[in-house]
Motif scaffolding. Sequence first.
Motif, PDB file in Angstrom:
ATOM      1  N   GLY A 217       4.109 -13.722 -14.508  1.00 28.49           N
ATOM      2  CA  GLY A 217       3.635 -13.399 -15.856  1.00 28.49           C
ATOM      3  C   GLY A 217       3.808 -11.927 -16.166  1.00 28.49           C
ATOM      4  N   ALA A 218       3.499 -11.088 -15.183  1.00 31.04           N
ATOM      5  CA  ALA A 218       3.643  -9.643 -15.393  1.00 31.04           C
ATOM      6  C   ALA A 218       5.100  -9.263 -15.590  1.00 31.04           C
ATOM      7  N   GLU A 219       5.997  -9.909 -14.858  1.00 31.47           N
ATOM      8  CA  GLU A 219       7.420  -9.564 -14.968  1.00 31.47           C
ATOM      9  C   GLU A 219       8.006 -10.019 -16.303  1.00 31.47           C
ATOM     10  N   THR A 220       7.697 -11.239 -16.697  1.00 25.65           N
ATOM     11  CA  THR A 220       8.318 -11.751 -17.921  1.00 25.65           C
ATOM     12  C   THR A 220       7.725 -11.138 -19.182  1.00 25.65           C
ATOM     13  N   SER A 221       6.530 -10.575 -19.071  1.00 23.81           N
ATOM     14  CA  SER A 221       5.915  -9.944 -20.251  1.00 23.81           C
ATOM     15  C   SER A 221       6.657  -8.696 -20.678  1.00 23.81           C
ATOM     16  N   GLY A 222       7.338  -8.037 -19.758  1.00 20.68           N
ATOM     17  CA  GLY A 222       7.901  -6.722 -20.059  1.00 20.68           C
ATOM     18  C   GLY A 222       6.859  -5.651 -19.788  1.00 20.68           C
ATOM     19  N   ASP A 223       7.229  -4.410 -20.077  1.00 20.36           N
ATOM     20  CA  ASP A 223       6.327  -3.286 -19.798  1.00 20.36           C
ATOM     21  C   ASP A 223       5.162  -3.282 -20.788  1.00 20.36           C
ATOM     22  N   ILE A 224       4.000  -3.557 -20.274  1.00 20.96           N
ATOM     23  CA  ILE A 224       2.826  -3.701 -21.138  1.00 20.96           C
ATOM     24  C   ILE A 224       2.324  -2.319 -21.544  1.00 20.96           C
ATOM     25  N   VAL A 225       2.163  -2.115 -22.848  1.00 19.40           N
ATOM     26  CA  VAL A 225       1.755  -0.798 -23.351  1.00 19.40           C
ATOM     27  C   VAL A 225       0.363  -0.807 -23.975  1.00 19.40           C
ATOM     28  N   ALA A 226      -0.192  -1.977 -24.227  1.00 18.00           N
ATOM     29  CA  ALA A 226      -1.530  -2.028 -24.809  1.00 18.00           C
ATOM     30  C   ALA A 226      -2.163  -3.373 -24.526  1.00 18.00           C
ATOM     31  N   VAL A 227      -3.473  -3.358 -24.367  1.00 20.52           N
ATOM     32  CA  VAL A 227      -4.224  -4.599 -24.232  1.00 20.52           C
ATOM     33  C   VAL A 227      -5.567  -4.410 -24.925  1.00 20.52           C
ATOM     34  N   SER A 228      -5.950  -5.409 -25.675  1.00 25.61           N
ATOM     35  CA  SER A 228      -7.272  -5.400 -26.303  1.00 25.61           C
ATOM     36  C   SER A 228      -7.903  -6.766 -26.038  1.00 25.61           C
ATOM     37  N   PHE A 229      -9.216  -6.821 -26.142  1.00 23.90           N
ATOM     38  CA  PHE A 229      -9.923  -8.027 -25.710  1.00 23.90           C
ATOM     39  C   PHE A 229     -10.744  -8.633 -26.840  1.00 23.90           C
ATOM     40  N   ALA A 230     -11.042  -9.914 -26.676  1.00 23.62           N
ATOM     41  CA  ALA A 230     -12.008 -10.571 -27.562  1.00 23.62           C
ATOM     42  C   ALA A 230     -13.355  -9.868 -27.407  1.00 23.62           C
ATOM     43  N   ALA A 231     -14.252 -10.132 -28.327  1.00 21.61           N
ATOM     44  CA  ALA A 231     -15.552  -9.455 -28.300  1.00 21.61           C
ATOM     45  C   ALA A 231     -16.310  -9.794 -27.022  1.00 21.61           C
ATOM     46  N   SER A 232     -16.978  -8.786 -26.486  1.00 19.78           N
ATOM     47  CA  SER A 232     -17.783  -9.007 -25.290  1.00 19.78           C
ATOM     48  C   SER A 232     -18.821 -10.096 -25.569  1.00 19.78           C
ATOM     49  N   GLY A 233     -18.927 -11.020 -24.642  1.00 13.11           N
ATOM     50  CA  GLY A 233     -19.893 -12.107 -24.804  1.00 13.11           C
ATOM     51  C   GLY A 233     -19.350 -13.294 -25.570  1.00 13.11           C
ATOM     52  N   ALA A 234     -18.114 -13.193 -26.045  1.00 13.71           N
ATOM     53  CA  ALA A 234     -17.542 -14.295 -26.835  1.00 13.71           C
ATOM     54  C   ALA A 234     -17.434 -15.558 -25.986  1.00 13.71           C
ATOM     55  N   ALA A 235     -17.806 -16.672 -26.595  1.00 14.38           N
ATOM     56  CA  ALA A 235     -17.635 -17.967 -25.925  1.00 14.38           C
ATOM     57  C   ALA A 235     -16.214 -18.448 -26.190  1.00 14.38           C
ATOM     58  N   LEU A 236     -15.470 -18.641 -25.128  1.00  9.76           N
ATOM     59  CA  LEU A 236     -14.050 -18.963 -25.261  1.00  9.76           C
ATOM     60  C   LEU A 236     -13.767 -20.367 -24.764  1.00  9.76           C
ATOM     61  N   ALA A 237     -13.016 -21.116 -25.547  1.00  8.09           N
ATOM     62  CA  ALA A 237     -12.490 -22.387 -25.058  1.00  8.09           C
ATOM     63  C   ALA A 237     -11.252 -22.101 -24.220  1.00  8.09           C
ATOM     64  N   ALA A 238     -10.937 -23.009 -23.318  1.00  9.84           N
ATOM     65  CA  ALA A 238      -9.683 -22.864 -22.577  1.00  9.84           C
ATOM     66  C   ALA A 238      -8.531 -22.865 -23.572  1.00  9.84           C
ATOM     67  N   GLY A 239      -7.630 -21.913 -23.419  1.00  7.15           N
ATOM     68  CA  GLY A 239      -6.503 -21.807 -24.344  1.00  7.15           C
ATOM     69  C   GLY A 239      -6.751 -20.856 -25.488  1.00  7.15           C
ATOM     70  N   GLU A 240      -7.988 -20.448 -25.667  1.00  7.82           N
ATOM     71  CA  GLU A 240      -8.303 -19.497 -26.741  1.00  7.82           C
ATOM     72  C   GLU A 240      -7.989 -18.077 -26.260  1.00  7.82           C
TER      73      GLU A 240
END
Lengths: 147, 337
Positions: free
Chosen positions: A39-62
């Motif tokens: 996954g890391a290789e095929t993504s290319g050089d990752i330059v930014a990452v942001s996240f869903a809100a802390s505490g968010a209830a996530l379904a699988a695939g969300e």
Amino acid sequence: MLTVAGYTLDPALRYEPATNVWVADLGDGRVRVGLDPLGAETSGDIVAVSFAASGAALAAGEAMAIIEAAKFVGPLAAPVPGRLAAVNPAVIDAPGQINADPYGAWLAELDGVPADRLAALVGGEAAITAWFADAVARFRAEGAIAQ
Amino acid sequence: MPVLRRIDAGSVSALRSQALWHGIAAAMGPEDPPVLSFCRPEEPYVCLGYHRRLAELDLDACAARGLPVLRRQIGGGPVYLDADQLFFQLTLPARRAPAHIGRLYERMLGPAAAALCRLGVPARLAHTNDIVAGGRKISGTGAGQIGDGVVVVANVMFAFAHEEMAAILSVPDQAMRDECLRLMRAHLGTLPRLDPDTVTAALTDAYADALGATVSDSALSDAELAAVRDWERRLDDPAWTAGPPLPASAGRQVKIRAGVWVYDRRGDGLAVQITVEDGRVVRAAITLADAGVDSAVLERALIGVAAEAGALAARLEEFGDDGVRVRDALAPGMVVR
């Protein structure tokens, strides 16, 4: 550690094959997740990452995170349902670490993960090896990674 | 034979020119045919990539010019967009898009380069996702996954308002603004001899050929139109425009195209500004308080050095603590976005 098709895999982890995410069982329904080496290789050089809100209830695939590499912005799906309990500030500050050290540069922790959903991921040396060898062969056939 | 849906939205508002393809991607199902969409903004505006700071823009300058600011859910930096540009987008179901980012751009932008070649422009893909001709970038691109759709977005510039683009950037001084303007003039190309209808036709043919598909002219479906309207509301929301939480930035970087950028860093008795062209430092301006080495010596030492952390560190090593200060100040600017 396992070596499959030239990639290092940790047999103590479980893997979500559709998104190439690894999942570490921290106990009591809590897991830590990150990108596997493919996954890391095929993504290319990752330059930014942001996240869903802390505490968010996530379904699988969300989307638990949004990742950017080579001007491509895409969601990283939660591999299991759960609550976003923690994110790794180190990867926010230095997203290139996800490429450089996919196992060390974990992304997030989820809690409240049902045991059966965790157990349904790919785990164990034999299953990991079979899945990953097939994935690498497929990616190579598509030209997505080097031969 | 597979179908390529073509949606030509024509001249649309700034908001619709972005919401159009966000909505098409959001509404795309896993079995849907690919969509090639076109539009031109009827008004100038400024657009910012998803993970970029609003502070990269001089918002007062944007407001003074009446330029709306919109944040898109794909990558890349701030851009000035207007009616002299044709926007086109290819949207595919995510499951049909190549997994590797480089392959994705090859497959989804390669036909655009081929189309321009057929029109006499020596265009080619370079640096993963730039379309260049004659050493100049002639198309701004970006990509993303929205819902189950993967979209690659690009434009063709028939003319470009370099001065306007330079004016809406937030930069620490006039020297950096002037340098950005110089680099844009030198490294961004336009295609003034082409017209939008000709380019639209050539792009359509090239994408149909690449996908082995027949073209079906199409309007937005009800589901797509609903998604476009939903995205119009989202893109118009100040909370969306503010963007996601991002880490503090070290210095100010403006990238013009791959291998060409300006970087400025100030603080702790030091000010450094460098210009990089084709991957090498071509200009350096250094002010260093309490230094043992003349700044001009350090500036000269940097000219011609490869703009990457290791090469800069090696070149600056002989200058002791002063070299270390400059090296550390420049290091964040070697990660180029």
